[in-house]
Write a protein that holds these residues in place. Structure first.
Motif, mmCIF file in Angstrom:
data_model
loop_
_atom_site.group_PDB
_atom_site.id
_atom_site.type_symbol
_atom_site.label_atom_id
_atom_site.label_comp_id
_atom_site.label_asym_id
_atom_site.label_seq_id
_atom_site.Cartn_x
_atom_site.Cartn_y
_atom_site.Cartn_z
ATOM 1 N N VAL A 500 0.917 -1.211 0.091
ATOM 2 C CA VAL A 500 0.108 0.062 -0.036
ATOM 3 C C VAL A 500 0.802 1.253 0.090
ATOM 4 O O VAL A 500 1.606 1.233 0.852
ATOM 5 C CB VAL A 500 -1.008 -0.109 1.288
ATOM 6 C CG1 VAL A 500 -1.771 1.371 1.236
ATOM 7 C CG2 VAL A 500 -1.767 -1.106 1.137
ATOM 8 N N ILE A 501 0.742 2.037 -1.057
ATOM 9 C CA ILE A 501 1.547 3.350 -1.088
ATOM 10 C C ILE A 501 0.562 4.476 -0.816
ATOM 11 O O ILE A 501 -0.618 4.776 -1.310
ATOM 12 C CB ILE A 501 1.794 3.432 -2.489
ATOM 13 C CG1 ILE A 501 2.580 2.062 -2.950
ATOM 14 C CG2 ILE A 501 2.797 4.787 -2.610
ATOM 15 C CD1 ILE A 501 4.068 1.817 -2.248
ATOM 16 N N ALA A 502 1.014 5.254 0.376
ATOM 17 C CA ALA A 502 0.233 6.486 0.813
ATOM 18 C C ALA A 502 0.425 7.686 0.001
ATOM 19 O O ALA A 502 1.278 7.711 -0.990
ATOM 20 C CB ALA A 502 0.581 6.852 2.247
ATOM 21 N N PRO A 541 5.686 8.482 1.185
ATOM 22 C CA PRO A 541 4.550 7.655 1.079
ATOM 23 C C PRO A 541 4.579 6.133 1.546
ATOM 24 O O PRO A 541 3.788 5.284 1.551
ATOM 25 C CB PRO A 541 4.222 7.503 -0.525
ATOM 26 C CG PRO A 541 5.617 7.485 -1.240
ATOM 27 C CD PRO A 541 6.482 8.432 -0.179
ATOM 28 N N CYS A 542 5.931 5.808 2.033
ATOM 29 C CA CYS A 542 6.167 4.484 2.426
ATOM 30 C C CYS A 542 7.496 4.296 3.284
ATOM 31 O O CYS A 542 8.271 5.465 2.999
ATOM 32 C CB CYS A 542 6.190 3.450 1.441
ATOM 33 S SG CYS A 542 7.347 3.767 -0.131
ATOM 34 N N ASP A 543 7.993 3.355 3.730
ATOM 35 C CA ASP A 543 9.319 3.305 4.293
ATOM 36 C C ASP A 543 10.121 2.890 2.987
ATOM 37 O O ASP A 543 9.775 1.977 2.344
ATOM 38 C CB ASP A 543 9.231 1.927 5.484
ATOM 39 C CG ASP A 543 8.727 2.542 6.722
ATOM 40 O OD1 ASP A 543 8.245 3.537 6.868
ATOM 41 O OD2 ASP A 543 8.559 1.366 7.183
ATOM 42 N N VAL A 636 -7.858 13.334 -1.307
ATOM 43 C CA VAL A 636 -7.065 12.637 -0.254
ATOM 44 C C VAL A 636 -6.122 13.476 0.767
ATOM 45 O O VAL A 636 -5.797 14.655 0.230
ATOM 46 C CB VAL A 636 -5.906 11.728 -0.877
ATOM 47 C CG1 VAL A 636 -6.371 10.511 -1.809
ATOM 48 C CG2 VAL A 636 -4.911 12.343 -1.794
ATOM 49 N N ALA A 637 -5.823 13.376 1.681
ATOM 50 C CA ALA A 637 -5.235 14.046 2.554
ATOM 51 C C ALA A 637 -3.596 13.224 2.618
ATOM 52 O O ALA A 637 -3.607 12.163 2.176
ATOM 53 C CB ALA A 637 -5.515 13.878 4.036
ATOM 54 N N ALA A 638 -2.543 13.907 2.905
ATOM 55 C CA ALA A 638 -1.330 13.356 2.974
ATOM 56 C C ALA A 638 -1.532 12.103 3.973
ATOM 57 O O ALA A 638 -1.880 12.019 4.992
ATOM 58 C CB ALA A 638 -0.290 14.221 3.417
ATOM 59 N N LEU A 639 -0.848 10.989 3.437
ATOM 60 C CA LEU A 639 -0.606 9.627 4.074
ATOM 61 C C LEU A 639 -2.098 8.733 3.869
ATOM 62 O O LEU A 639 -2.022 7.625 4.424
ATOM 63 C CB LEU A 639 -0.179 9.717 5.506
ATOM 64 C CG LEU A 639 1.122 10.448 5.623
ATOM 65 C CD1 LEU A 639 1.478 10.554 7.053
ATOM 66 C CD2 LEU A 639 2.288 10.017 4.744
#
Length: 646
Positions: A500-502, A541-543, A636-639
């Motif tokens: 899942v990519i935020a 958006p991810c680690d 969308v909101a961040a994350l």
């Protein structure tokens, strides 16, 4: 007007480090040749992975992007989007910021820069002259002399005229290369081909230097008592004198511009430059370059004339290493040697053995076409084979034989055998011909109607083709397919797992098709979505790891711990802002956690400058996954969840 190469051009410009990193751009038959200020800024792996690019090479101080036969079209679009002028040069003083090249690299760069602009027309003139020689030979077998016909003479004026007045053309291209007034360069070339001076050599002989030696030089007039020494045919069709003369003229012109007042500079600079350089060319540059060219000719002639093995050894070496030289663009270093021979001897023997190379390479690829069971490889190899027959072997080399190694070695061995036969027979070319099959008429002696060289080059070609085909067909086997687990282990990633990519931004979600850039909207760079941001902050958006962060701050590439390669491009054409309005918060190579602030950007400043802030977020290694599923949310909101990778 939009071009189908717009997307490819933008990718190339961005990944060579942007327009500001380009010193100059030129192209040859198959590749774009960049001179970059800092090659470390170029993203070579991204370019190699881009559809439409065969491979990337670094050689001779050039960053070379191999495109294929349609490179002129791509070149035009790159020049348009990067706002390059003339022959791809950015500015007169841009070179000062570039990386200094070694002597060998500078020489290759000079030769290629002077010859490349007219290479196509040079080959066209050679083809016309060769076909006329073939026509004349065939007609002479029936006792007909076609050389007196109007049709022959009109076409011959093209084929022979281009070579006769070559110094004028070289004067123009050399002047562009040395960044001086092109018409001064042409004027120097005109002086070297001026009929009255050319005809001096058929007049009354006044004296001679080095009489009775290979370096004998006669003179038929003087300049204030100083002998004007010229070759017997004058300087028509010559190469070296005009290039050296233009180089010296460029040095003189640059200094004259600094001291002559602007009000008279326009005409006084050309007057002084020409008044000095024309006599200097005839009195010093011409004789010295002729002397040096004679030395080179004697050396190569001695090698070829060694008893029994001379031509054989030379032919083997040229045949074996020609394709290696092509890979690095170093074959340009031998072209002037052939041009010198055409101008002084009326023929060339140095480069003749190379002719077997493209046919050996092509037959290796044909054997692979017939042997492979890989449909994708066959689809690539068949057009490469056809291209190779017409002398353009880069698609064969980079796309097929070089990556597989053994076929490339076989092609070199086969061309060495063919080249050895051609060299041993003393094969000559009588003009700069075309490539591949179009080059065959160049081996016919138009004056004596001799086809000796043509017969032997056909024998050498045939042997090279048979050896290449048979050896490849016997030894070639498709690579064993890797299973999915092996592929995953090789990549060192976990691409089999869903990820899942935020969202890295807060804003409105748009379909990727709405991005006004074909490279993104077409999905050529990967699948994903676009966000119209309402806040100028971009979060991880991810680690993962920041593997690319452009110095201008407008684009960032992240590889997630799960193996997804994420490209975030803030706005369109924002690279032109040169970092204005962008404030990076991390450096390239940084390890990041989901939610870390990566970048701040000024939306107002970007839009006021006339650029869109619509930001594509794509998975650039889409092909590694079963599917890339974007969110169906409109905002969308961040994350928030943005993309699910399956």
């Amino acid at each position: 007007m939009a071009s189908k190469y717009d997307g490819l051009a933008r990718i190339i410009i961005q990944n060579v480090g942007g327009r500001e990193n380009i010193i100059s751009l030129a192209h040859c038959v198959t590749r774009l040749r960049f001179k970059l200020k800092d090659e470390s800024k170029a993203n070579t792996e991204v370019l190699k992975a881009t559809e439409g690019i065969v491979t990337v090479m670094k050689s001779g101080g050039q960053y070379q992007i191999v495109i294929g036969n349609h490179v002129p079209d791509v070149y035009d679009v790159v020049c348009e989007h990067a706002h390059l002028v003339g022959n791809g040069a950015v500015s007169e003083d841009a070179e000062d910021g570039g990386e200094k090249m070694g002597l060998g690299a500078r020489l290759i760069d000079l030769i290629s820069g002077v010859f490349q602009p007219f290479l196509g027309v040079l080959c066209a003139a050679g083809i016309i002259k060769g076909l006329l020689a073939l026509w004349s030979f065939i007609a002479s077998q029936s006792g007909i002399d076609v050389t007196t016909s109007g049709a022959y003479q009109l076409w011959y004026s093209i084929g022979d005229g281009f070579f006769y007045f070559l110094p004028i053309i070289l004067g123009y291209t050399a002047a562009k290369k040395f960044k001086m007034n092109e018409f001064i360069g042409m004027a120097l070339g005109i002086s070297l081909t001026y009929p009255a001076l050319v005809n001096l050599t058929s007049g009354e002989l006044i004296g001679s230097l080095f009489a009775g030696t290979s370096f004998e030089m006669n003179y038929y007039t003087t300049f204030f008592g100083i002998p004007v020494i010229m070759p017997s045919s004058g300087y028509t069709s010559s190469v070296v004198p005009i290039v050296i003369a233009v180089a010296c003229a460029a040095w003189l012109e640059k200094r004259l511009k600094k001291v002559i007042p602007d009000v008279i500079k326009t005409f006084i600079v050309p007057v002084v430059t020409l008044a000095v350089m024309v006599p200097l060319t005839y009195l010093v540059i011409g004789p010295v370059s002729t002397f040096l060219c004679n030395i080179i000719g004697i050396i190569f002639g001695a090698i070829y004339n060694l008893p029994v093995v001379g031509g054989l050894v030379a032919g083997i070496l040229v045949g074996a290493f020609w394709q290696v030289l092509v890979i690095f663009g170093l074959h340009w270093g031998l072209v002037p040697l052939a041009m010198i021979n055409y101008g002084t001897l009326g023929y060339d023997f140095i480069l003749s053995p190379y002719f077997a190379a493209s046919f050996a390479q092509s037959m290796v690829v044909l054997a692979i076409v017939l042997k492979t069971k890989d449909k994708q490889l066959r689809n690539i190899a068949l057009p490469a084979f056809i291209s190779g027959l017409f002398g353009v072997t880069e698609p064969c080399i980079y796309g097929i034989t070089l990556p597989k190694k053994k076929p490339f070695v076989i092609s070199c061995i086969a061309s060495a055998i063919g080249g050895g036969i051609i060299g041993f027979a003393g094969v000559k070319t009588y003009m700069m011909g075309g490539l591949g099959f179009f080059g065959l008429p160049a081996f016919i002696d138009g004056e004596s109607k001799s086809v000796y060289s043509l017969i032997w080059v056909l024998i050498g070609m045939a042997v090279a083709m048979v050896v290449a085909f048979v050896a490849t067909y016997i030894t070639y086997h498709d690579d064993a397919p890797q299973n999915d687990e092996a592929k995953i282990e090789k990549k060192g990633t976990k691409t089999a797992a869903n990820q899942v990519i935020a969202s890295p931004l807060t804003g409105e979600v748009k379909a990727l098709e709405e991005v006004e850039d074909e490279a993104f909207s077409s999905g050529a760079l990967g699948q994903g979505v676009a966000i119209l941001p309402s806040e100028g902050k971009l979060y991880a958006p991810c680690d993962g790891e920041v593997v690319t962060f452009f110095p201008t701050g407008h684009a960032i590439g992240i590889v997630s711990d799960g193996g997804a390669e994420i490209l975030i491009h803030v706005g369109m054409d924002t690279v032109k802002l040169d970092g204005e309005g962008f404030t990076p918060k991390v450096a390239q190579g940084a390890k990041v956690k989901k939610g870390d602030l990566l970048l701040e950007f000024d939306i107002a400043k970007i839009t006021e400058a006339g650029y869109s802030v619509l930001t594509p977020v794509i998975i650039s290694n889409t092909a590694d996954y079963a599917d890339v599923v974007p969110t169906d949310a409109k905002k969308v909101a961040a994350l928030d969840t943005l993309i699910t990778v399956l």
